[in-house]
Write an enzyme that holds these catalytic residues in place. Structure first.
Site, short mmCIF file in Angstrom:
data_model
loop_
_atom_site.label_atom_id
_atom_site.label_comp_id
_atom_site.label_asym_id
_atom_site.label_seq_id
_atom_site.Cartn_x
_atom_site.Cartn_y
_atom_site.Cartn_z
N HIS A 18 -3.17 7.03 2.66
CA HIS A 18 -3.66 5.72 2.18
C HIS A 18 -5.05 5.49 2.79
O HIS A 18 -5.26 5.72 3.99
CB HIS A 18 -2.67 4.64 2.62
CG HIS A 18 -3.17 3.26 2.37
ND1 HIS A 18 -3.79 2.89 1.19
CD2 HIS A 18 -3.16 2.14 3.14
CE1 HIS A 18 -4.12 1.62 1.26
NE2 HIS A 18 -3.76 1.14 2.43
N ASN B 193 -10.20 -0.04 0.50
CA ASN B 193 -8.74 0.03 0.45
C ASN B 193 -8.27 -0.57 -0.88
O ASN B 193 -8.43 -1.77 -1.11
CB ASN B 193 -8.20 -0.78 1.65
CG ASN B 193 -6.69 -0.84 1.69
OD1 ASN B 193 -6.01 -0.54 0.72
ND2 ASN B 193 -6.17 -1.27 2.83
N CYS C 271 0.82 -1.23 0.00
CA CYS C 271 0.00 0.00 0.00
C CYS C 271 0.84 1.27 0.00
O CYS C 271 0.31 2.36 -0.20
CB CYS C 271 -0.93 0.00 1.20
SG CYS C 271 -1.88 -1.50 1.31
N1 ACO Z 1 -18.53 -8.20 10.73
C1 ACO Z 1 -18.91 -8.50 11.98
N2 ACO Z 1 -18.05 -8.91 12.93
C2 ACO Z 1 -16.75 -8.99 12.59
C3 ACO Z 1 -16.29 -8.69 11.29
C4 ACO Z 1 -17.23 -8.29 10.35
N3 ACO Z 1 -16.89 -7.96 9.09
N4 ACO Z 1 -14.93 -8.86 11.26
C5 ACO Z 1 -14.55 -9.26 12.49
N5 ACO Z 1 -15.66 -9.34 13.29
C6 ACO Z 1 -15.73 -9.74 14.68
C7 ACO Z 1 -14.57 -10.60 15.11
O1 ACO Z 1 -14.84 -11.95 14.81
C8 ACO Z 1 -14.53 -10.33 16.59
O2 ACO Z 1 -15.52 -11.11 17.21
P1 ACO Z 1 -15.27 -11.78 18.66
O3 ACO Z 1 -15.06 -10.61 19.59
O4 ACO Z 1 -16.53 -12.54 18.90
O5 ACO Z 1 -14.04 -12.62 18.50
C9 ACO Z 1 -14.97 -8.87 16.72
O6 ACO Z 1 -15.64 -8.56 15.49
C10 ACO Z 1 -13.83 -7.91 16.90
O7 ACO Z 1 -12.81 -8.20 15.95
P2 ACO Z 1 -11.54 -7.31 15.82
O8 ACO Z 1 -10.62 -7.91 14.79
O9 ACO Z 1 -10.98 -7.06 17.20
O10 ACO Z 1 -12.16 -5.95 15.26
P3 ACO Z 1 -11.46 -4.54 15.13
O11 ACO Z 1 -12.20 -3.53 15.90
O12 ACO Z 1 -9.96 -4.63 15.32
O13 ACO Z 1 -11.72 -4.21 13.60
C11 ACO Z 1 -10.52 -4.18 11.54
C12 ACO Z 1 -11.16 -5.05 12.59
C13 ACO Z 1 -11.59 -3.32 10.90
C14 ACO Z 1 -9.88 -5.08 10.48
C15 ACO Z 1 -9.44 -3.27 12.20
O14 ACO Z 1 -8.60 -4.03 13.03
C16 ACO Z 1 -8.62 -2.54 11.18
O15 ACO Z 1 -9.12 -1.74 10.42
N6 ACO Z 1 -7.29 -2.78 11.18
C17 ACO Z 1 -6.44 -2.17 10.19
C18 ACO Z 1 -6.55 -2.98 8.95
C19 ACO Z 1 -6.05 -2.26 7.75
O16 ACO Z 1 -6.25 -1.08 7.59
N7 ACO Z 1 -5.42 -3.01 6.90
C20 ACO Z 1 -4.95 -2.56 5.68
C21 ACO Z 1 -3.69 -1.78 5.81
S1 ACO Z 1 -2.39 -2.43 4.96
C22 ACO Z 1 -2.90 -2.67 3.46
O17 ACO Z 1 -3.64 -1.81 3.01
C23 ACO Z 1 -2.56 -3.89 2.68
#
Ligand code: ACO
Length: 320
Positions: free
Chosen positions: A247, A277, A114
């Site tokens: 980004h 993204n 990215c």
């Molecule tokens: N819908 C509903 N529930 C979900 C989903 C979904 N799509 N995805 C995960 N959950 C659930 C999980 O299973 C978990 O459930 P549990 O508590 O029963 O185990 C709960 O939601 C919380 O999961 P987390 O992973 O802790 O959720 P978080 O608040 O961290 O959000 C996210 C996840 C959106 C991916 C966040 O961590 C994030 O944005 N991280 C950065 C990712 C990113 O930007 N990556 C790209 C950058 S690099 C590149 O571009 C290649």
């Protein structure tokens, strides 16, 4: 010393619009969850278009916007982590599709995930041939790396491309800070390990895998660190910057980075609500959209900031 100026901008997107409601029919999720955790409402996904097709469409728009003859192009760099093939490079495919196969062109791909478009701009500045223009493209079809049964990743990504035409110029200003931090903990990987199949029977195709919370923490630090490093090099403070184009990964990452930098969120351009993204394409698409909306004015100081797999990150300071 010479620098570059940006002559033209272009963008392209996957043909299919996929909303959060559409994804909630595939996996157990909801528009409310995706919007509140990421800010994303919909994304564009390819049907038959591959990365070179999207890159080509963005490149044609940028060439037209620049008002140049495409035979003036001497350098093509495509930032991508989803090329059409291992070889030929996406850049060579685009060279051929632009009808430039018989021209003196240096064309190659660059993979910094990215952060790729920032790395590609920095590389173009070093390689820009005299009396020729450069075409720098960020292009991705991330949909081919996504496990469409994994709700933690399939909600995040989209397909698209952005492009700029650059010209050498004295007196204008572009400067960069880039850094890579080898991903020891494997917090963000895709494609699996590729080895000689004679001695290593191929394993299952490996989709994109991510430790979302680790990437989140890395991203907020990366945006703030890259922005401050490139501004310090140029004796500028973040208040001097007119527009920050980050980004487009997650609105909560951008909000946290704005707080860390002590600037209002309104200084950050966002379009992740509609694009998701798009990895190396994201900053390039955002830049072209800013151009289309008349937000880029001569003399403006802008910052482009990227972060991603590798791990990699970087910022470009550009005085338009
Ligand atoms: N819908 C509903 N529930 C979900 C989903 C979904 N799509 N995805 C995960 N959950 C659930 C999980 O299973 C978990 O459930 P549990 O508590 O029963 O185990 C709960 O939601 C919380 O999961 P987390 O992973 O802790 O959720 P978080 O608040 O961290 O959000 C996210 C996840 C959106 C991916 C966040 O961590 C994030 O944005 N991280 C950065 C990712 C990113 O930007 N990556 C790209 C950058 S690099 C590149 O571009 C290649």
């Amino acid at each position: 010393m010479y620098s570059f100026k940006m002559l033209g901008f272009g963008l392209a997107k996957g043909r299919l619009t996929v909303t959060n409601e559409d994804i909630s029919k595939l996996v157990d999720t909801s528009d409310e969850w995706i919007t509140s955790r990421t800010g994303i409402k919909s994304r564009y996904i390819s049907r038959q278009e591959n990365t070179s097709d999207l890159g080509l469409a963005a490149a044609k728009m940028a060439i037209e916007d620049a008002g140049i003859d495409q035979r003036e192009i001497g350098l093509i760099i495509v930032a991508t982590m989803t090329p059409d093939n291992f070889t030929p490079s996406t850049a060579c495919l685009i060279q051929q599709k632009l009808g430039l196969s018989d021209c003196e062109v240096t064309a190659f791909d660059l993979n910094a995930a990215c952060s790729g478009f920032i790395y590609a701009l920095k590389t173009a500045l070093a390689l820009l041939p005299e009396h020729k223009k450069a075409l720098v493209i960020g292009a991705e079809t991330l949909s081919k790396l996504i496990d469409w049964t994994d709700r933690s990743t399939c909600i995040l990504f989209g397909d698209g491309a952005g492009a700029v035409v650059l010209d050498r110029e004295k007196g204008s200003c572009a400067d960069f800070y880039t850094r890579s931090c080898g991903d020891e903990k494997q917090v963000l990987t895709a494609g699996g390990i590729i080895m000689n199949p004679l001695s290593n029977p191929p394993k299952d195709y490996s989709y994109l895998k991510m430790d979302g919370q680790e990437v989140f923490r890395f991203a907020v630090n990366a945006i703030a660190d890259a922005a401050m490093k490139v501004l310090d090099k140029n004796n500028l403070s973040v208040e001097d910057v007119d527009l920050i184009i980050p980004h487009q990964a997650n609105i909560r990452i951008i909000s946290a980075a704005a707080r860390r930098l002590g600037v209002p969120e309104s200084k950050f351009f966002t379009n992740l609500q509609n694009y998701g993204n798009t990895s190396a394409a994201s900053v390039a698409i955002a830049l072209a959209q800013c151009r289309q909306e008349g937000r880029l004015k001569k003399g403006m100081k802008i910052l482009l900031v990227g972060f991603g797999a590798g791990l990699t990150y970087g910022a470009a300071y550009i005085n338009l």
